[in-house]
Design an enzyme around this catalytic site. Structure first.
Site, PDB file in Angstrom:
ATOM      1  N   TYR A  78       0.832  -1.217   0.000  1.00  8.52           N
ATOM      2  CA  TYR A  78       0.000   0.000   0.000  1.00  8.52           C
ATOM      3  C   TYR A  78       0.860   1.259   0.000  1.00  8.52           C
ATOM      4  O   TYR A  78       0.525   2.249  -0.650  1.00  8.52           O
ATOM      5  CB  TYR A  78      -0.987  -0.009   1.186  1.00  8.52           C
ATOM      6  CG  TYR A  78      -2.259  -0.726   0.822  1.00  8.52           C
ATOM      7  CD1 TYR A  78      -3.263  -0.083   0.092  1.00  8.52           C
ATOM      8  CD2 TYR A  78      -2.442  -2.062   1.126  1.00  8.52           C
ATOM      9  CE1 TYR A  78      -4.406  -0.752  -0.298  1.00  8.52           C
ATOM     10  CE2 TYR A  78      -3.581  -2.738   0.748  1.00  8.52           C
ATOM     11  CZ  TYR A  78      -4.561  -2.079   0.035  1.00  8.52           C
ATOM     12  OH  TYR A  78      -5.698  -2.737  -0.368  1.00  8.52           O
ATOM     13  N   ARG A  81       1.900   1.849  -3.472  1.00  9.77           N
ATOM     14  CA  ARG A  81       0.791   2.418  -4.264  1.00  9.77           C
ATOM     15  C   ARG A  81       0.567   3.881  -3.898  1.00  9.77           C
ATOM     16  O   ARG A  81       0.285   4.710  -4.760  1.00  9.77           O
ATOM     17  CB  ARG A  81      -0.497   1.617  -4.018  1.00  9.77           C
ATOM     18  CG  ARG A  81      -0.439   0.207  -4.551  1.00  9.77           C
ATOM     19  CD  ARG A  81      -1.721  -0.539  -4.268  1.00  9.77           C
ATOM     20  NE  ARG A  81      -2.814  -0.094  -5.128  1.00  9.77           N
ATOM     21  CZ  ARG A  81      -4.098  -0.352  -4.871  1.00  9.77           C
ATOM     22  NH1 ARG A  81      -4.454  -1.009  -3.792  1.00  9.77           N
ATOM     23  NH2 ARG A  81      -5.037   0.064  -5.689  1.00  9.77           N
ATOM     24  N   GLN A 116     -15.458   4.120  -7.412  1.00 15.30           N
ATOM     25  CA  GLN A 116     -14.857   2.927  -6.801  1.00 15.30           C
ATOM     26  C   GLN A 116     -13.383   3.174  -6.534  1.00 15.30           C
ATOM     27  O   GLN A 116     -12.718   2.354  -5.926  1.00 15.30           O
ATOM     28  CB  GLN A 116     -14.976   1.741  -7.763  1.00 15.30           C
ATOM     29  CG  GLN A 116     -16.410   1.366  -8.070  1.00 15.30           C
ATOM     30  CD  GLN A 116     -16.464   0.392  -9.239  1.00 15.30           C
ATOM     31  OE1 GLN A 116     -16.503  -0.811  -9.064  1.00 15.30           O
ATOM     32  NE2 GLN A 116     -16.449   0.924 -10.435  1.00 15.30           N
ATOM     33  N   ASN A 117     -12.876   4.292  -7.031  1.00 15.86           N
ATOM     34  CA  ASN A 117     -11.445   4.564  -6.910  1.00 15.86           C
ATOM     35  C   ASN A 117     -11.094   5.017  -5.500  1.00 15.86           C
ATOM     36  O   ASN A 117     -11.890   5.666  -4.817  1.00 15.86           O
ATOM     37  CB  ASN A 117     -11.007   5.614  -7.927  1.00 15.86           C
ATOM     38  CG  ASN A 117     -11.170   5.115  -9.345  1.00 15.86           C
ATOM     39  OD1 ASN A 117     -11.350   3.914  -9.548  1.00 15.86           O
ATOM     40  ND2 ASN A 117     -11.132   6.011 -10.310  1.00 15.86           N
ATOM     41  N   ASP A 119      -8.100   6.628  -5.072  1.00 16.11           N
ATOM     42  CA  ASP A 119      -6.888   7.414  -5.329  1.00 16.11           C
ATOM     43  C   ASP A 119      -6.995   8.910  -5.040  1.00 16.11           C
ATOM     44  O   ASP A 119      -6.016   9.627  -5.166  1.00 16.11           O
ATOM     45  CB  ASP A 119      -6.437   7.207  -6.779  1.00 16.11           C
ATOM     46  CG  ASP A 119      -7.511   7.598  -7.805  1.00 16.11           C
ATOM     47  OD1 ASP A 119      -8.353   8.478  -7.522  1.00 16.11           O
ATOM     48  OD2 ASP A 119      -7.489   7.015  -8.906  1.00 16.11           O
ATOM     49  N   HIS A 134     -15.353   2.529  -2.090  1.00 17.82           N
ATOM     50  CA  HIS A 134     -14.375   1.538  -1.633  1.00 17.82           C
ATOM     51  C   HIS A 134     -13.299   2.138  -0.735  1.00 17.82           C
ATOM     52  O   HIS A 134     -12.240   1.548  -0.553  1.00 17.82           O
ATOM     53  CB  HIS A 134     -13.743   0.847  -2.850  1.00 17.82           C
ATOM     54  CG  HIS A 134     -14.714  -0.012  -3.605  1.00 17.82           C
ATOM     55  ND1 HIS A 134     -14.529  -0.432  -4.901  1.00 17.82           N
ATOM     56  CD2 HIS A 134     -15.912  -0.533  -3.222  1.00 17.82           C
ATOM     57  CE1 HIS A 134     -15.570  -1.174  -5.286  1.00 17.82           C
ATOM     58  NE2 HIS A 134     -16.423  -1.238  -4.290  1.00 17.82           N
ATOM     59  N   GLY A 204     -15.264   4.080 -17.157  1.00 18.22           N
ATOM     60  CA  GLY A 204     -13.993   3.444 -16.808  1.00 18.22           C
ATOM     61  C   GLY A 204     -14.112   2.341 -15.785  1.00 18.22           C
ATOM     62  O   GLY A 204     -13.201   2.154 -14.976  1.00 18.22           O
ATOM     63  N   ASN A 230     -16.108   3.940 -22.086  1.00 17.14           N
ATOM     64  CA  ASN A 230     -15.098   2.904 -21.841  1.00 17.14           C
ATOM     65  C   ASN A 230     -14.558   2.446 -23.199  1.00 17.14           C
ATOM     66  O   ASN A 230     -15.351   2.192 -24.100  1.00 17.14           O
ATOM     67  CB  ASN A 230     -15.760   1.714 -21.108  1.00 17.14           C
ATOM     68  CG  ASN A 230     -14.743   0.749 -20.505  1.00 17.14           C
ATOM     69  OD1 ASN A 230     -13.742   0.416 -21.116  1.00 17.14           O
ATOM     70  ND2 ASN A 230     -15.032   0.309 -19.283  1.00 17.14           N
TER      71      ASN A 230
HETATM   72  N1  LIG Z   1      -7.407   4.389  -9.316  1.00 16.10           N
HETATM   73  C1  LIG Z   1      -7.840   3.625  -8.308  1.00 16.10           C
HETATM   74  O1  LIG Z   1      -8.179   4.105  -7.234  1.00 16.10           O
HETATM   75  C2  LIG Z   1      -7.930   2.140  -8.526  1.00 16.10           C
HETATM   76  C3  LIG Z   1      -6.976   1.485  -9.302  1.00 16.10           C
HETATM   77  C4  LIG Z   1      -7.099   0.109  -9.476  1.00 16.10           C
HETATM   78  C5  LIG Z   1      -8.167  -0.564  -8.902  1.00 16.10           C
HETATM   79  N2  LIG Z   1      -9.092   0.100  -8.162  1.00 16.10           N
HETATM   80  C6  LIG Z   1     -10.206  -0.715  -7.625  1.00 16.10           C
HETATM   81  O2  LIG Z   1     -10.516  -1.610  -8.691  1.00 16.10           O
HETATM   82  C7  LIG Z   1     -11.687  -2.311  -8.417  1.00 16.10           C
HETATM   83  C8  LIG Z   1     -12.114  -2.901  -9.768  1.00 16.10           C
HETATM   84  O3  LIG Z   1     -13.107  -2.259 -10.469  1.00 16.10           O
HETATM   85  P1  LIG Z   1     -12.995  -1.228 -11.693  1.00 16.10           P
HETATM   86  O4  LIG Z   1     -14.139  -1.563 -12.587  1.00 16.10           O
HETATM   87  O5  LIG Z   1     -12.861   0.141 -11.118  1.00 16.10           O
HETATM   88  O6  LIG Z   1     -11.618  -1.507 -12.424  1.00 16.10           O
HETATM   89  P2  LIG Z   1     -11.203  -2.615 -13.482  1.00 16.10           P
HETATM   90  O7  LIG Z   1      -9.710  -2.627 -13.458  1.00 16.10           O
HETATM   91  O8  LIG Z   1     -11.935  -3.868 -13.262  1.00 16.10           O
HETATM   92  O9  LIG Z   1     -11.695  -2.043 -14.892  1.00 16.10           O
HETATM   93  C9  LIG Z   1     -11.149  -0.913 -15.492  1.00 16.10           C
HETATM   94  C10 LIG Z   1     -12.024  -0.533 -16.671  1.00 16.10           C
HETATM   95  O10 LIG Z   1     -11.524   0.685 -17.175  1.00 16.10           O
HETATM   96  C11 LIG Z   1     -11.520   0.606 -18.597  1.00 16.10           C
HETATM   97  N3  LIG Z   1     -10.531   1.570 -19.060  1.00 16.10           N
HETATM   98  C12 LIG Z   1      -9.202   1.389 -19.264  1.00 16.10           C
HETATM   99  N4  LIG Z   1      -8.634   2.533 -19.688  1.00 16.10           N
HETATM  100  C13 LIG Z   1      -9.626   3.459 -19.753  1.00 16.10           C
HETATM  101  C14 LIG Z   1      -9.672   4.821 -20.110  1.00 16.10           C
HETATM  102  N5  LIG Z   1      -8.578   5.485 -20.488  1.00 16.10           N
HETATM  103  N6  LIG Z   1     -10.865   5.471 -20.053  1.00 16.10           N
HETATM  104  C15 LIG Z   1     -11.985   4.825 -19.664  1.00 16.10           C
HETATM  105  N7  LIG Z   1     -12.008   3.513 -19.327  1.00 16.10           N
HETATM  106  C16 LIG Z   1     -10.841   2.847 -19.364  1.00 16.10           C
HETATM  107  C17 LIG Z   1     -11.215  -0.824 -18.925  1.00 16.10           C
HETATM  108  O11 LIG Z   1     -11.670  -1.160 -20.225  1.00 16.10           O
HETATM  109  C18 LIG Z   1     -12.002  -1.553 -17.820  1.00 16.10           C
HETATM  110  O12 LIG Z   1     -13.318  -1.817 -18.221  1.00 16.10           O
HETATM  111  C19 LIG Z   1     -12.501  -1.321  -7.682  1.00 16.10           C
HETATM  112  O13 LIG Z   1     -12.893  -1.877  -6.485  1.00 16.10           O
HETATM  113  C20 LIG Z   1     -11.513  -0.153  -7.333  1.00 16.10           C
HETATM  114  O14 LIG Z   1     -11.603   0.151  -5.947  1.00 16.10           O
HETATM  115  C21 LIG Z   1      -8.983   1.438  -7.978  1.00 16.10           C
END
Ligand SMILES: NC(=O)c1ccc[n+]([C@@H]2O[C@H](COP(=O)([O-])OP(=O)(O)OC[C@H]3O[C@@H](n4cnc5c(N)ncnc54)[C@H](O)[C@@H]3O)[C@@H](O)[C@H]2O)c1
Length: 264
Positions: A78, A81, A116-117, A119, A134, A204, A230
């Site tokens: 973590y 990250r 869900q992010n 960050d 989340h 996304g 997406n």
């Molecule tokens: N940035 C963050 O905070 C972060 C990073 C990684 C994972 N997560 C966590 O990941 C879990 C998984 O779910 P999720 O659906 O958010 O992620 P995911 O990784 O399952 O899916 C990501 C989606 O984003 C799409 N994508 C890729 N590049 C893109 C762009 N430039 N523009 C738009 N869409 C794009 C992909 O096609 C995919 O469908 C969540 O619980 C979340 O908390 C968060």
């Protein structure tokens, strides 16, 4: 600022239809996932090449069992990250959502954003009343305590793994791990916002992680027009009224610029 000219001909045709509809909406619900931060340099979970899960065992790094077994290692991950995220900035997609929220506020409308992010980039971009489904990677709470006890810990890198509370107890990241329930009040609030929306956007996200993934479907069932942004097709695509198969940092500024031309 993204140029509309970079969008595909298909997307420009979708935008032509969508912009007048979106410009009429006064109650907008936006649901975002890891993809919205991809162009800020934060890897998505399921990206085969750069995804975090490709390099680590997710259950050991993001579950209470894994944490209890090896809190130092989980915190090391973590902390790494957090260091990556501290170097990342919001992209034009994040900024476009903030801009739209401000525009709607001035029109007696409202934009609610549930992410869900973890960050913090939507907040850094200035979006208000952010719903973090989340949790947030910059927050911690004592192991075994409730979400309400979370507080910000901004040290980066951390001085010890795991970090300790003032009373010496172990702190955990305030994020939702595999097998854990979401904060009920936060989730209920997100569903209320989704149900009241006349326009909902899913941006996304792979639409696979429940219960959050139900939000756009619920908005649609309650009468909202549904938009997906997406580059890839997802479980939601077939249910969407408008699909922009584009990166969000490109599509969102173009959409909001179009809305501004009508409302702004
Ligand atoms: N940035 C963050 O905070 C972060 C990073 C990684 C994972 N997560 C966590 O990941 C879990 C998984 O779910 P999720 O659906 O958010 O992620 P995911 O990784 O399952 O899916 C990501 C989606 O984003 C799409 N994508 C890729 N590049 C893109 C762009 N430039 N523009 C738009 N869409 C794009 C992909 O096609 C995919 O469908 C969540 O619980 C979340 O908390 C968060």
């Amino acid at each position: 600022m993204a140029q509309e000219g970079q969008l595909s001909a298909d997307s420009l045709a979708v935008l032509e239809q969508l912009v007048p509809v979106a410009a009429k909406a006064r109650r907008v619900f936006v649901f975002t996932g890891a993809g919205v931060s991809a162009e800020s340099g934060i890897p998505t979970f399921r990206d085969a090449q750069t995804g975090l899960w490709a390099k680590y065992d997710p259950v050991m790094l993001a579950s209470i069992d894994g944490f209890r077994k090896d809190p130092a290692n989980v915190w090391k991950w973590y902390d790494e990250r957090r260091q990556t995220m501290s170097r990342c900035q919001p992209n034009p997609g994040h900024h476009a959502i903030t801009d739209w929220q401000g525009l709607l506020k001035g029109l007696d409308g409202r934009l609610d954003l549930a992410t869900q992010n973890i960050d913090d980039l939507h907040r850094i971009a200035g979006t208000e009343e952010l719903i973090e489904l989340h949790g947030n990677i910059w927050e911690v709470r004592p192991l075994g305590s409730e979400f309400q006890e979370a507080f910000r810990l901004m040290d980066c890198p951390l001085s010890e793994h795991p970090p300790r509370h003032i009373d010496g107890s172990t702190l955990r990241p305030n994020v939702v791990w595999f097998g854990e329930m979401l904060d009920e009040a936060v989730l209920n609030h997100a569903f209320q916002c989704a149900m009241k929306a006349d326009l909902a956007l899913s941006i996304g996200t792979s639409s696979l992680v429940y219960p959050a993934a139900a939000l756009p479907f619920v908005a649609r069932e309650h009468g909202a027009t549904l938009v997906e942004i997406n580059p890839e097709r997802t479980e939601l695509t077939a249910a969407a009224d408008y699909v922009l198969q584009e990166p969000s940092a490109l599509a969102l500024p173009a959409l909001v610029a179009g809305i501004r031309r009508i409302c702004g």
